[in-house]
Each structure stands twice: as C-alpha cells, then as structure tokens.
Enzyme design. Structure first.
Site, PDB file in Angstrom:
ATOM      1  CG  HIS A   1      48.882  40.050  49.284  1.00 55.77           C
ATOM      2  ND1 HIS A   1      48.958  40.908  48.207  1.00 55.77           N
ATOM      3  CD2 HIS A   1      49.033  40.824  50.390  1.00 55.77           C
ATOM      4  CE1 HIS A   1      49.151  42.139  48.637  1.00 55.77           C
ATOM      5  NE2 HIS A   1      49.196  42.119  49.953  1.00 55.77           N
TER       6      HIS A   1
ATOM      7  CE  LYS B   1      44.636  42.465  50.093  1.00 55.00           C
ATOM      8  NZ  LYS B   1      46.021  42.569  49.599  1.00 55.00           N
TER       9      LYS B   1
ATOM     10  CG  ASP C   1      23.477  34.595  45.580  1.00 56.38           C
ATOM     11  OD1 ASP C   1      23.957  33.957  46.528  1.00 56.38           O
ATOM     12  OD2 ASP C   1      22.337  35.107  45.601  1.00 56.38           O
TER      13      ASP C   1
ATOM     14  CG  HIS D   1      47.302  48.765  50.456  1.00 55.76           C
ATOM     15  ND1 HIS D   1      46.351  47.837  50.042  1.00 55.76           N
ATOM     16  CD2 HIS D   1      48.237  48.063  51.138  1.00 55.76           C
ATOM     17  CE1 HIS D   1      46.709  46.632  50.467  1.00 55.76           C
ATOM     18  NE2 HIS D   1      47.847  46.731  51.126  1.00 55.76           N
TER      19      HIS D   1
ATOM     20  CE  LYS E   1      48.225  45.829  47.002  1.00 55.95           C
ATOM     21  NZ  LYS E   1      49.272  46.568  47.630  1.00 55.95           N
TER      22      LYS E   1
ATOM     23  CG  ASP F   1      49.786  52.721  24.768  1.00 53.45           C
ATOM     24  OD1 ASP F   1      50.486  53.619  25.275  1.00 53.45           O
ATOM     25  OD2 ASP F   1      50.229  51.889  23.963  1.00 53.45           O
TER      26      ASP F   1
END
Length: 398
Positions: free
Chosen positions: A134, A136, A141, A361, A363, A368
């Site tokens: 899941h 990404k 380089d 979508h 996350k 603080d």
C-alpha cells in the site's frame, strides 16, 4: 509543519528500528516539500525522472494509465530509453495488470516491472492475500525521494466513486537528505525478494547492485533542490482545499508548495516482519506527549483500542483533538464500521469533521505544530496490521 528549528525534545522523536534493524531517531539535514494531489506530485516526479541518470525506483498501490498519471508513465519511458535503470512495483489488487499497450511500451523502452502478490482464482477470500503493498514511494538516483498517500491516478478519477466533481484531497512529500538512502534500501529489499531467487542469490545480486549504484553517475538536481523559502502559508493551502474549484474559475494557480530546508525527519515503515508496529507506536508516542492540539486527516479511520484510548486521554488533559475524515464513503460496510467509533470519540469531546468537497484520501497528522507525518498509512486494521506502509515523520518546529 512549523517555522523555526528546535533543539528541544519533541513528540515522537524516537521512532524505533530503521530498515537496517537499528534503532533510529529523526536526523537533521532534510529538505521537505509538501505536495498536494497529483496536480503537484506528478510534475515533481516528472522533473526528477527527467533529470535521472542512474536509477528510478517506484512503488505504488494504484497505477491508472490514464489522464494526468500518463505524465509519469511517459517520464519513466523516456528515462529508460536514455539508459536509466527504471523499476516499477505495483500491487496485485490496486493494479492487477499493466495495460497491454503500456506493457509493450515499457518492454521496448527497458522499464522493468513486477506485480506484488498477484490475485489468484480465489481473490481476497484467503486471509493470506490481505497483505498488500500500500505504500507509495519513489527514489531517483538515490538523491530525491517521494513518500505519501497519492496513487498514480488522475485527481478527479476514482476507482470506486467514478469521476469526481473536484480533485481528491491527498498529500505527498518530496524529500532530499539522509532518509532517502533508507527509502532506497527498503525498496531494494522488496525488489530482490520479488525476483523469485534464493536468499543467498538475493544477497549477491544486492551487493553487486550496491557497487554499481555507487559507481553510477547521478543527475543534476540543483535546480529542483534550490533553497526553499516556505513562502506559501498554511492558510493558502487550507483555502485551496476548502474551495478546490476556485483556481479553475478564477484562472489562478495552486498555492505554492510548502517546504523547509534542514528539517529533522525519519522514515517510518510497516511490514509483517521487523516493522510491524513502528508507525502505530510513533502515533501513540506523539499523541501521548501532546499538550495543545492534535490534528489528524485520515481517509479510512477505524482505530484500534490503543489509539482510541490515547486520543480520549489527550482530550482529558485538555488537548484539542480534531479529526478530518472521509465524507464520501466507497461502500456500505466502510460507512457502518466507522459509525460506532465516531460516536465513542464524539462523546469523549473529540471534534470530527467529514470532508465534503470531494473524496479524501490523505493520511497526515500534526501534533502541537512540532510533530507531523505524511504517508500512506490509514488508521485502520488493514494498514496497521497487514499492509506494507511508509510514512515520513518530521519533528521540527517549522
């Protein structure tokens, strides 16, 4: 993310084992650039790939070969034609197959790809198939890395909801600095594992590849990695997220991306071997040390007992806890699984807002204004207990 460097201890600075298995903390010396949606991520990926001279390694859950995501596919193809070693890993559920046209184009150009855990005849009926790729990630380089929640799919296309009226809300980070090598290492480990060779041979191949990588030329990324002034404000991005159509209707461009230099950051992983709970523990530590405010933006929010307890205890200490969650549910079960959790949290004094303009979508979380994380990890059982995930955490006051 905050605006001035801090040398004092910050929430969640100790992050658990690194990909090498050693205990790691947030290291200084990173450039972090926050990118909103594919509208900002895809051009950034293309710029980096067009500058590549040695290797491009990309992992994604969904690669939809259509719309704006084609910009990335075309950049990978161009790079491979220049002699760059281009590797792609997609998940067997999110991307069951590469379209025939692009499979042919990639093969002709020299792009190599693998499908992680392809689906068998029984699909997801077997629990062993629930362990998905899941995360990404992209490394170019060994100098520039990308980590976030954004799949390679047009911002207004959705595999479950169809064509969206406004771009989905999602984020990624472009990263330069020490953690990029950790990102490359974890991607290398998975790549060699997918080659279906014995572990001894995997070690030999990896050693040879490491030697080749050290001797290979790298691209000139100086233009991309110019010193960031952080001129875009959080208010600019909040305004754009609240009114995503305004840019089109008024002819204005997106707010400039938010970025910082010299940031403290670390890579957090979740897998089913040595990093089973690293990301959850980082969240729990940051929430447990919060004193003023916790903001969590999460697409699939069904937290377990420990996270629920940490959030309710934070409110009892006087911490303001605000959640921005999905307002457009993809299915009946998802909606009804979340309702009982919401009721308990609302009763504890936690604010819950559902995102209405489009699909959410993202996350991300901020505690603080001195601890933040961006990545692929949903706060639900699939992400926290089964999937391979990756987040970048920063503990700077920026």
């Amino acid at each position: 993310m905050s605006t001035a460097a801090s040398s004092s201890p910050t929430p969640g600075t100790s992050t658990g084992p690194s990909p090498s298995g050693k205990r790691s903390t947030a290291d200084a010396g990173h450039q972090l650039l926050l990118l909103q949606g594919g509208a900002e991520l895809f051009p950034a990926l293309v710029d980096a790939m067009d500058a590549a001279r040695s290797v491009i390694h990309l992992e994604t859950y969904i690669f939809e070969f259509a719309g704006s995501a084609l910009l990335v596919a075309e950049a990978m193809e161009r790079a491979a034609r220049r002699g760059v070693n281009v590797r792609l890993v997609v998940d067997g559920v999110g991307t069951p197959r590469i379209p025939a046209e692009w499979a042919k184009r990639f093969a002709t150009a020299g792009v190599r790809w693998r499908v992680y855990a392809p689906m068998g005849r029984l699909g997801l009926l077997l629990p062993s198939t629930w362990r998905r790729l899941h995360r990404k990630l992209c490394v170019v380089d060994g100098i520039i890395g990308f980590c976030g929640g954004i799949n390679l799919i047009d911002d207004q296309d959705d595999v479950a909801l169809g064509r969206l009226k406004a771009p989905r809300l999602d984020f990624s980070l472009r990263v330069a600095g020490p953690l990029v090598s950790e990102m490359a290492d974890t991607m290398e480990q998975l790549w060699w594992r997918l080659q279906a060779v014995r572990k001894a041979r995997q070690r030999e191949f990896k050693a040879a590849w490491d030697a080749l990588r050290e001797a290979s030329p790298i691209g000139d990324f100086s233009r991309l990695l110019q010193v960031l002034d952080g001129s875009a404000s959080h208010a600019d991005h909040a305004e754009h997220a609240e009114h995503p159509d305004d840019a089109e209707s008024t002819g204005t461009t997106l707010a400039p991306p938010l970025g910082v230099d010299g940031a403290r950051a670390t890579l957090l992983l979740r897998d089913n071997v040595t990093h089973r709970h690293d990301i959850e523990r980082a969240y729990l530590k940051a929430i447990g040390e919060a004193r003023r405010e916790i903001v969590i933006v999460n697409a699939y929010f069904i937290p377990g007992r420990r996270l629920r307890k940490a959030l309710t205890m934070a409110t009892s200490r006087g911490v303001a806890v605000r959640l921005l969650l999905q307002g457009k549910y993809e299915n009946f079960l998802q909606y009804h699984a979340a309702r009982p959790v919401y009721q308990a949290l609302l009763k504890a004094g936690i604010e819950i807002h559902e995102y209405a303009p489009s699909s959410l979508h993202a996350k991300v979380a901020v505690v603080d204004q001195r601890w933040a994380t961006v990545g692929s990890t949903n706060l639900d059982p699939l992400s926290l207990l089964l999937a391979r995930e990756a987040n970048v955490m920063t503990s700077d006051r920026r």
